[in-house]
Design an enzyme around this catalytic site. Sequence first.
Site, PDB file in Angstrom:
ATOM      1  N   ASP A  29       0.841  -1.201   0.000  1.00 10.79           N
ATOM      2  CA  ASP A  29       0.000   0.000   0.000  1.00 10.79           C
ATOM      3  C   ASP A  29       0.877   1.252   0.000  1.00 10.79           C
ATOM      4  O   ASP A  29       1.964   1.256   0.584  1.00 10.79           O
ATOM      5  CB  ASP A  29      -0.909  -0.024   1.239  1.00 10.79           C
ATOM      6  CG  ASP A  29      -2.056   0.976   1.135  1.00 10.79           C
ATOM      7  OD1 ASP A  29      -2.283   1.522   0.034  1.00 10.79           O
ATOM      8  OD2 ASP A  29      -2.722   1.219   2.160  1.00 10.79           O
ATOM      9  N   GLY A  30       0.390   2.288  -0.643  1.00 11.39           N
ATOM     10  CA  GLY A  30       1.076   3.585  -0.577  1.00 11.39           C
ATOM     11  C   GLY A  30       1.685   4.062  -1.883  1.00 11.39           C
ATOM     12  O   GLY A  30       2.362   5.089  -1.906  1.00 11.39           O
ATOM     13  N   GLY A  32       0.150   5.359  -4.473  1.00 13.08           N
ATOM     14  CA  GLY A  32      -0.464   6.637  -4.852  1.00 13.08           C
ATOM     15  C   GLY A  32       0.113   7.786  -4.046  1.00 13.08           C
ATOM     16  O   GLY A  32       0.494   8.829  -4.598  1.00 13.08           O
ATOM     17  N   ASN A  77     -10.526  -3.183  -6.394  1.00 11.59           N
ATOM     18  CA  ASN A  77      -9.715  -2.216  -7.148  1.00 11.59           C
ATOM     19  C   ASN A  77     -10.320  -1.849  -8.511  1.00 11.59           C
ATOM     20  O   ASN A  77      -9.933  -0.845  -9.111  1.00 11.59           O
ATOM     21  CB  ASN A  77      -8.276  -2.725  -7.351  1.00 11.59           C
ATOM     22  CG  ASN A  77      -7.415  -2.578  -6.112  1.00 11.59           C
ATOM     23  OD1 ASN A  77      -6.469  -3.343  -5.906  1.00 11.59           O
ATOM     24  ND2 ASN A  77      -7.710  -1.595  -5.263  1.00 11.59           N
ATOM     25  N   SER A 205      -8.348  -5.200   4.636  1.00 10.71           N
ATOM     26  CA  SER A 205      -8.856  -4.962   3.281  1.00 10.71           C
ATOM     27  C   SER A 205      -9.207  -6.243   2.511  1.00 10.71           C
ATOM     28  O   SER A 205      -8.839  -6.387   1.345  1.00 10.71           O
ATOM     29  CB  SER A 205      -7.851  -4.124   2.475  1.00 10.71           C
ATOM     30  OG  SER A 205      -7.666  -2.877   3.091  1.00 10.71           O
TER      31      SER A 205
HETATM   32  C1  FPP Z   1      -1.846   0.210  -3.307  1.00 12.83           C
HETATM   33  O1  FPP Z   1      -1.379   1.508  -3.451  1.00 12.83           O
HETATM   34  C2  FPP Z   1      -1.391  -0.657  -4.348  1.00 12.83           C
HETATM   35  C3  FPP Z   1      -2.194  -1.262  -5.255  1.00 12.83           C
HETATM   36  C4  FPP Z   1      -3.639  -1.044  -5.328  1.00 12.83           C
HETATM   37  C5  FPP Z   1      -1.707  -2.187  -6.238  1.00 12.83           C
HETATM   38  C6  FPP Z   1      -0.338  -2.726  -6.019  1.00 12.83           C
HETATM   39  C7  FPP Z   1       0.255  -2.795  -7.342  1.00 12.83           C
HETATM   40  C8  FPP Z   1       1.582  -2.764  -7.599  1.00 12.83           C
HETATM   41  C9  FPP Z   1       2.610  -2.762  -6.578  1.00 12.83           C
HETATM   42  C10 FPP Z   1       2.047  -2.725  -9.003  1.00 12.83           C
HETATM   43  C11 FPP Z   1       1.576  -3.859  -9.857  1.00 12.83           C
HETATM   44  C12 FPP Z   1       1.842  -5.179  -9.257  1.00 12.83           C
HETATM   45  C13 FPP Z   1       2.518  -6.178  -9.862  1.00 12.83           C
HETATM   46  C14 FPP Z   1       2.663  -7.481  -9.170  1.00 12.83           C
HETATM   47  C15 FPP Z   1       3.156  -6.049 -11.158  1.00 12.83           C
HETATM   48  P1  FPP Z   1      -2.446   2.650  -3.558  1.00 12.83           P
HETATM   49  O2  FPP Z   1      -2.592   3.020  -5.001  1.00 12.83           O
HETATM   50  O3  FPP Z   1      -3.721   2.261  -2.899  1.00 12.83           O
HETATM   51  O4  FPP Z   1      -1.734   3.783  -2.751  1.00 12.83           O
HETATM   52  P2  FPP Z   1      -2.445   4.945  -1.925  1.00 12.83           P
HETATM   53  O5  FPP Z   1      -3.193   4.264  -0.799  1.00 12.83           O
HETATM   54  O6  FPP Z   1      -1.288   5.765  -1.432  1.00 12.83           O
HETATM   55  O7  FPP Z   1      -3.338   5.685  -2.872  1.00 12.83           O
END
Ligand code: FPP
Length: 262
Positions: A29-30, A32, A77, A205
Amino acid sequence: MPVPRLNVPRFRMSVPVEPVPRHVAIIMDGNGRWATNRRLPRIEGHRRGVETVRTTTFAARDLGVRMLTLYAFSIENWRRPQDEVGALMGLLEYYLKRELETFIRERVRLRTIGRTDELPAGVQEVLRSTVEATRHFTDYTLVLALNYGSRTEVVDAARANAAAVASGREKLNDGSWATFNRYLYSADMPDPDLVIRTSGETRMSNFLLLQAAYAEFVFLPILWPDFSKADLAGAIAEYGHRERRFGRTSAQLLAPARVVAE
Ligand code: FPP
């Protein structure tokens, strides 16, 4: 009335725990926030997140972990803006194509949990070929949770179990956990010993809710793109200090040879 004092021998705690968790699961997570903090588009955070996926895969193996499960795309998602979902699918396909050679060279088995049949056709195809090409590796497994949600997993398992009962392949009165477990996506996987979530959030989650029933949790205030091998080693060290009782008492866990009277 004075509370009676129990005359219980006191021990210095020395509980035998596996120093390294066999199965580590991570809520990445994180991404974004990492991007927003740098005034970059969110997708840049996901791009950097992919690099962390790569380093963490091998960091975990180097530290002695046998199975690593990464929450790469939850069933919820899909609710994100369409361009972000499209970019995540594109990154997933790019990542899998790029890693195939490395997985084979490094003997990493890839498998998935989740409703992968609802992913875009290109992603499904590269997933299928990577899972197939690595299925005979036994030392280390990377599990990608894709289009995964625990509640959906339970619904799918209940449906499959009901179908098996209706067709006579399963008996209705065998209502044990061991039997039901066979219908989960994770049927042949060990339960996670340690679940890590980055970014400072302290939620599950909808991730491995049943499988993590006895897992230890470590929540880290680090955004996923910044997560390093040292952070993973720290979480594993923290795990090594936890007492896993599985419903028993501390005293029951103390093997006689390890009990040291104060
Ligand atoms: C959460 O960060 C992350 C995700 C929803 C997806 C995780 C995806 C990756 C690490 C890249 C693709 C994966 C692979 C295996 C190729 P967030 O977007 O919710 O961050 P935030 O909470 O700061 O908005």
